[in-house]
Design a protein around this motif. Structure first.
Motif, PDB file in Angstrom:
ATOM      1  N   ALA A 133       0.846  -1.187   0.000  1.00 48.64           N
ATOM      2  CA  ALA A 133       0.000   0.000   0.000  1.00 48.64           C
ATOM      3  C   ALA A 133       0.881   1.237   0.000  1.00 48.64           C
ATOM      4  N   GLU A 134       0.421   2.277  -0.713  1.00 48.71           N
ATOM      5  CA  GLU A 134       1.169   3.532  -0.774  1.00 48.71           C
ATOM      6  C   GLU A 134       1.012   4.299   0.522  1.00 48.71           C
ATOM      7  N   ARG A 135       2.080   4.888   0.951  1.00 50.17           N
ATOM      8  CA  ARG A 135       2.020   5.731   2.147  1.00 50.17           C
ATOM      9  C   ARG A 135       1.495   7.101   1.771  1.00 50.17           C
ATOM     10  N   LEU A 136       0.746   7.671   2.654  1.00 49.54           N
ATOM     11  CA  LEU A 136       0.306   9.049   2.440  1.00 49.54           C
ATOM     12  C   LEU A 136       1.522   9.964   2.521  1.00 49.54           C
ATOM     13  N   ALA A 137       1.488  11.018   1.737  1.00 51.00           N
ATOM     14  CA  ALA A 137       2.596  11.977   1.762  1.00 51.00           C
ATOM     15  C   ALA A 137       2.687  12.633   3.135  1.00 51.00           C
ATOM     16  N   THR A 138       3.903  12.876   3.564  1.00 49.74           N
ATOM     17  CA  THR A 138       4.096  13.556   4.840  1.00 49.74           C
ATOM     18  C   THR A 138       3.947  15.059   4.642  1.00 49.74           C
ATOM     19  N   VAL A 139       3.765  15.763   5.731  1.00 45.97           N
ATOM     20  CA  VAL A 139       3.621  17.219   5.654  1.00 45.97           C
ATOM     21  C   VAL A 139       4.836  17.861   4.962  1.00 45.97           C
ATOM     22  N   PRO A 140       6.079  17.501   5.305  1.00 45.59           N
ATOM     23  CA  PRO A 140       7.220  18.103   4.596  1.00 45.59           C
ATOM     24  C   PRO A 140       7.185  17.817   3.087  1.00 45.59           C
ATOM     25  N   GLN A 141       6.756  16.611   2.707  1.00 44.19           N
ATOM     26  CA  GLN A 141       6.657  16.294   1.278  1.00 44.19           C
ATOM     27  C   GLN A 141       5.598  17.163   0.602  1.00 44.19           C
ATOM     28  N   LEU A 142       4.488  17.381   1.285  1.00 49.55           N
ATOM     29  CA  LEU A 142       3.437  18.235   0.739  1.00 49.55           C
ATOM     30  C   LEU A 142       3.908  19.682   0.637  1.00 49.55           C
ATOM     31  N   GLU A 143       4.625  20.145   1.636  1.00 51.99           N
ATOM     32  CA  GLU A 143       5.162  21.505   1.604  1.00 51.99           C
ATOM     33  C   GLU A 143       6.120  21.676   0.432  1.00 51.99           C
ATOM     34  N   GLU A 144       6.991  20.692   0.226  1.00 54.54           N
ATOM     35  CA  GLU A 144       7.954  20.775  -0.881  1.00 54.54           C
ATOM     36  C   GLU A 144       7.233  20.733  -2.223  1.00 54.54           C
ATOM     37  N   ALA A 145       6.211  19.906  -2.338  1.00 51.66           N
ATOM     38  CA  ALA A 145       5.441  19.842  -3.590  1.00 51.66           C
ATOM     39  C   ALA A 145       4.744  21.168  -3.864  1.00 51.66           C
ATOM     40  N   ALA A 146       4.200  21.784  -2.834  1.00 49.48           N
ATOM     41  CA  ALA A 146       3.549  23.089  -2.996  1.00 49.48           C
ATOM     42  C   ALA A 146       4.569  24.149  -3.398  1.00 49.48           C
ATOM     43  N   LYS A 147       5.742  24.098  -2.800  1.00 48.40           N
ATOM     44  CA  LYS A 147       6.796  25.060  -3.143  1.00 48.40           C
ATOM     45  C   LYS A 147       7.231  24.874  -4.589  1.00 48.40           C
ATOM     46  N   GLU A 148       7.411  23.638  -5.013  1.00 46.76           N
ATOM     47  CA  GLU A 148       7.818  23.374  -6.399  1.00 46.76           C
ATOM     48  C   GLU A 148       6.782  23.897  -7.381  1.00 46.76           C
ATOM     49  N   THR A 149       5.518  23.732  -7.054  1.00 42.97           N
ATOM     50  CA  THR A 149       4.449  24.252  -7.907  1.00 42.97           C
ATOM     51  C   THR A 149       4.519  25.779  -7.965  1.00 42.97           C
ATOM     52  N   ALA A 150       4.706  26.414  -6.818  1.00 43.86           N
ATOM     53  CA  ALA A 150       4.795  27.879  -6.773  1.00 43.86           C
ATOM     54  C   ALA A 150       6.020  28.382  -7.525  1.00 43.86           C
ATOM     55  N   LEU A 151       7.140  27.680  -7.427  1.00 43.73           N
ATOM     56  CA  LEU A 151       8.344  28.081  -8.154  1.00 43.73           C
ATOM     57  C   LEU A 151       8.136  27.998  -9.659  1.00 43.73           C
ATOM     58  N   ALA A 152       7.443  26.958 -10.112  1.00 44.22           N
ATOM     59  CA  ALA A 152       7.219  26.754 -11.543  1.00 44.22           C
ATOM     60  C   ALA A 152       6.184  27.725 -12.115  1.00 44.22           C
ATOM     61  N   ALA A 153       5.294  28.196 -11.278  1.00 43.28           N
ATOM     62  CA  ALA A 153       4.218  29.087 -11.748  1.00 43.28           C
ATOM     63  C   ALA A 153       4.273  30.428 -11.013  1.00 43.28           C
ATOM     64  N   PHE A 154       5.477  30.902 -10.743  1.00 44.74           N
ATOM     65  CA  PHE A 154       5.672  32.086  -9.911  1.00 44.74           C
ATOM     66  C   PHE A 154       4.865  33.292 -10.391  1.00 44.74           C
ATOM     67  N   GLU A 155       4.946  33.589 -11.662  1.00 45.19           N
ATOM     68  CA  GLU A 155       4.268  34.781 -12.174  1.00 45.19           C
ATOM     69  C   GLU A 155       2.748  34.649 -12.115  1.00 45.19           C
ATOM     70  N   GLU A 156       2.261  33.425 -12.101  1.00 49.86           N
ATOM     71  CA  GLU A 156       0.817  33.204 -12.028  1.00 49.86           C
ATOM     72  C   GLU A 156       0.270  33.402 -10.613  1.00 49.86           C
ATOM     73  N   LEU A 157       1.152  33.473  -9.622  1.00 51.78           N
ATOM     74  CA  LEU A 157       0.702  33.680  -8.246  1.00 51.78           C
ATOM     75  C   LEU A 157       0.098  35.072  -8.071  1.00 51.78           C
ATOM     76  N   GLY A 158       0.634  36.038  -8.807  1.00 51.79           N
ATOM     77  CA  GLY A 158       0.101  37.390  -8.856  1.00 51.79           C
ATOM     78  C   GLY A 158      -0.370  37.966  -7.537  1.00 51.79           C
TER      79      GLY A 158
END
Length: 127
Positions: free
Chosen positions: A1-26
């Motif tokens: 069974a897959e483990r649920l993502a940990t909070v640090p993993q979720l934070e890093e994923a959110a940061k990566e998304t924000a870095l890739a779409a920085f200008e869209e954060l507006g």
């Protein structure tokens, strides 16, 4: 069974998304982000800004105008902006005329970040 993502993993994923779409954060960046969140993005080598460092400066300026941070916090953020990579016209018309940099400390920051480039030390672009 897959483990649920940990909070640090979720934070890093959110940061990566924000870095890739920085200008869209507006406006959400300006209205909702803390100084720590903005710094985490602008300090990161992986920040993708199609509009170059001009877009990074505009985002920090929008955030600063919305949040009105203390000068030390704003200058700390601005140290991560790569001013030597900006077009001269943008520097002259936008950066040098921005009232929040029209202080002794703001002028010292600009001198400090521009001096190495003026002496021939290249400023590295973001990845």
């Amino acid at each position: 069974a897959e483990r649920l993502a940990t909070v640090p993993q979720l934070e890093e994923a959110a940061k990566e998304t924000a870095l890739a779409a920085f200008e869209e954060l507006g406006e959400s960046l300006a209205a909702e982000a803390s100084v720590e969140q903005v710094e985490a993005l602008v300090a990161d080598e992986r920040l993708e800004a199609r509009g170059g460092e001009e877009a990074v400066f505009r985002a920090v300026a929008r955030w600063a105008e919305a949040q009105r941070p203390e000068e030390g916090a704003l200058l700390r953020l601005l140290r991560h902006v790569r001013f030597p990579l900006m077009a001269r016209a943008f520097l002259e018309q936008t950066v040098y005329t921005w009232t929040q940099l029209d202080t002794k400390e703001g002028q010292m920051l600009l001198r400090d970040v521009m001096t190495p480039a003026a002496l021939g030390t290249p400023c590295r672009p973001r990845v």
